[in-house]
Write a protein that holds these residues in place. Sequence first.
Motif, PDB file in Angstrom:
ATOM      1  N   ASN A 241      -7.601  -5.609   5.238  1.00  0.00           N
ATOM      2  CA  ASN A 241      -6.245  -5.473   4.725  1.00  0.00           C
ATOM      3  C   ASN A 241      -6.203  -5.299   3.204  1.00  0.00           C
ATOM      4  OD1 ASN A 241      -5.506  -5.751   7.375  1.00  0.00           O
ATOM      5  ND2 ASN A 241      -4.660  -7.808   7.168  1.00  0.00           N
ATOM      6  N   LEU A 242      -7.162  -5.911   2.501  1.00  0.00           N
ATOM      7  CA  LEU A 242      -7.255  -5.692   1.060  1.00  0.00           C
ATOM      8  C   LEU A 242      -7.484  -4.218   0.757  1.00  0.00           C
ATOM      9  CD1 LEU A 242      -9.384  -8.733  -0.187  1.00  0.00           C
ATOM     10  CD2 LEU A 242      -7.093  -8.126  -0.984  1.00  0.00           C
ATOM     11  N   PHE A 243      -8.398  -3.596   1.502  1.00  0.00           N
ATOM     12  CA  PHE A 243      -8.699  -2.190   1.259  1.00  0.00           C
ATOM     13  C   PHE A 243      -7.580  -1.277   1.757  1.00  0.00           C
ATOM     14  CE2 PHE A 243     -12.876  -3.791   0.325  1.00  0.00           C
ATOM     15  CZ  PHE A 243     -13.341  -2.897  -0.644  1.00  0.00           C
ATOM     16  N   TYR A 244      -6.878  -1.696   2.792  1.00  0.00           N
ATOM     17  CA  TYR A 244      -5.722  -0.920   3.248  1.00  0.00           C
ATOM     18  C   TYR A 244      -4.641  -0.912   2.174  1.00  0.00           C
ATOM     19  CZ  TYR A 244      -1.580   0.443   5.873  1.00  0.00           C
ATOM     20  OH  TYR A 244      -0.430   1.072   6.290  1.00  0.00           O
ATOM     21  N   ASN A 245      -4.323  -2.090   1.634  1.00  0.00           N
ATOM     22  CA  ASN A 245      -3.298  -2.165   0.596  1.00  0.00           C
ATOM     23  C   ASN A 245      -3.722  -1.423  -0.663  1.00  0.00           C
ATOM     24  OD1 ASN A 245      -1.462  -3.682   2.109  1.00  0.00           O
ATOM     25  ND2 ASN A 245      -2.381  -5.625   1.506  1.00  0.00           N
ATOM     26  N   TYR A 246      -5.016  -1.508  -0.986  1.00  0.00           N
ATOM     27  CA  TYR A 246      -5.533  -0.809  -2.159  1.00  0.00           C
ATOM     28  C   TYR A 246      -5.397   0.705  -1.992  1.00  0.00           C
ATOM     29  CZ  TYR A 246      -9.055   1.274  -5.237  1.00  0.00           C
ATOM     30  OH  TYR A 246      -9.706   2.053  -6.149  1.00  0.00           O
ATOM     31  N   SER A 247      -5.749   1.207  -0.820  1.00  0.00           N
ATOM     32  CA  SER A 247      -5.685   2.653  -0.597  1.00  0.00           C
ATOM     33  C   SER A 247      -4.245   3.159  -0.584  1.00  0.00           C
ATOM     34  CB  SER A 247      -6.366   3.017   0.731  1.00  0.00           C
ATOM     35  OG  SER A 247      -5.648   2.496   1.842  1.00  0.00           O
ATOM     36  N   LYS A 248      -3.324   2.308  -0.149  1.00  0.00           N
ATOM     37  CA  LYS A 248      -1.918   2.716  -0.018  1.00  0.00           C
ATOM     38  C   LYS A 248      -1.133   2.552  -1.312  1.00  0.00           C
ATOM     39  CE  LYS A 248       1.977   2.171   3.193  1.00  0.00           C
ATOM     40  NZ  LYS A 248       2.479   1.440   4.394  1.00  0.00           N
ATOM     41  N   TYR A 249      -1.437   1.486  -2.079  1.00  0.00           N
ATOM     42  CA  TYR A 249      -0.610   1.166  -3.241  1.00  0.00           C
ATOM     43  C   TYR A 249      -1.386   1.086  -4.554  1.00  0.00           C
ATOM     44  CZ  TYR A 249       2.682  -0.304   0.412  1.00  0.00           C
ATOM     45  OH  TYR A 249       3.506  -0.342   1.508  1.00  0.00           O
ATOM     46  N   GLY A 250      -2.696   1.305  -4.511  1.00  0.00           N
ATOM     47  CA  GLY A 250      -3.526   1.092  -5.694  1.00  0.00           C
ATOM     48  C   GLY A 250      -3.072   1.847  -6.928  1.00  0.00           C
ATOM     49  N   LYS A 251      -2.627   3.086  -6.749  1.00  0.00           N
ATOM     50  CA  LYS A 251      -2.249   3.912  -7.894  1.00  0.00           C
ATOM     51  C   LYS A 251      -1.017   3.385  -8.614  1.00  0.00           C
ATOM     52  CE  LYS A 251      -4.284   8.258  -6.301  1.00  0.00           C
ATOM     53  NZ  LYS A 251      -4.015   9.665  -5.928  1.00  0.00           N
ATOM     54  N   THR A 252      -0.190   2.648  -7.901  1.00  0.00           N
ATOM     55  CA  THR A 252       1.043   2.161  -8.515  1.00  0.00           C
ATOM     56  C   THR A 252       0.956   0.732  -9.021  1.00  0.00           C
ATOM     57  OG1 THR A 252       1.913   1.445  -6.368  1.00  0.00           O
ATOM     58  CG2 THR A 252       2.444   3.682  -7.075  1.00  0.00           C
ATOM     59  N   ILE A 253      -0.014  -0.048  -8.537  1.00  0.00           N
ATOM     60  CA  ILE A 253      -0.035  -1.465  -8.911  1.00  0.00           C
ATOM     61  C   ILE A 253      -1.174  -1.855  -9.845  1.00  0.00           C
ATOM     62  CG2 ILE A 253       1.172  -2.194  -6.827  1.00  0.00           C
ATOM     63  CD1 ILE A 253      -1.509  -3.084  -5.677  1.00  0.00           C
ATOM     64  N   TYR A 254      -2.201  -0.997  -9.981  1.00  0.00           N
ATOM     65  CA  TYR A 254      -3.328  -1.349 -10.841  1.00  0.00           C
ATOM     66  C   TYR A 254      -3.498  -0.322 -11.951  1.00  0.00           C
ATOM     67  CZ  TYR A 254      -4.687  -4.524  -7.077  1.00  0.00           C
ATOM     68  OH  TYR A 254      -4.697  -5.524  -6.136  1.00  0.00           O
TER      69      TYR A 254
END
Length: 304
Positions: A241-254
């Motif tokens: 789930n960490l990698f799912y969230n990263y792939s889906k939202y990484g560009k906007t949150i980090y």
Amino acid sequence: MLNKKIAAIIVTYNRKKLLIQCLDTVLSQTSKPDKIIIIDNASTDGTSDILQEKGYLDKPIVKYVHLKENTGGAGGFYQGMKIGHNDGYDYLWLMDDDGYPEQDCLEKLLLGKEKFDIIGPSVVLPNDSSSLTWGVRSFNSSGQFKPRGLIYRYSQLVEISHNGWYDGFANFFNGILLKKEVMDKVGYILPELFCWGDDLEYFLRCKSSQIKIGTSTQAIYRHPYNSPSTTKLRYYYVLRNLFYNYSKYGKTIYPKYWRLLYPIYILIKYIRQIPSLSPRYIWTLFQGIYKASQKLLVPFPLYK
């Protein structure tokens, strides 16, 4: 609050004593909900029996829903949100069985109803009000997460808040109160996430949709710290789930530089906690992480 109805949603699985503690504190609120919906994730410890013996199931305010299989915390909250939303409640107050609100928690949360669409309490340890159970995120000027910028002291949260409110963040599903318009706009939690990371995904989905989120420093919810990697099943879902969230939202949150380092950081952080070094389990982890990076959610095969 004229004609506004509130349903408390409590998700439980094999923790009947903790459920009773949570249920009692919800029933004794200074501002009481109109309904308490208990979602039982197919408990096998006699949860339904103790609820019946103690008379909770005879209370008109209590609605008990026993699921046929354990769908995890995400599946339980999905069912609770769906029932509460379809039943027409204006607010849902969401929590699991091992936490419990202070007696005036709901009353304090409702003070933010004109300011926020989702209102979270300050989540502190059961026996240490000075320590936040889960880190509170802080943000940079672009609205992205500050790397390693988590706040763990209640005094720090109070210090950075304005008039008792911390704008932009809440620890989801730990006593959060959300308006039905939130579900109208973004839907429900993803049941496929099963456990761990489901709360972060819903938070990020809501934040991406410009939903107003805030935390009250006056409303207190107590919850123990639980390690995310105590079993093979839980560990799998944490990483996937960490990698799912990263792939889906990484560009906007980090920030960009941190986004590039994040996968390495996560693997280094969790590799020391891996519960099994068997080739089969490691291969299962690899498949889960890879599929998650492709935005596909593969369930843990041993669970099935």
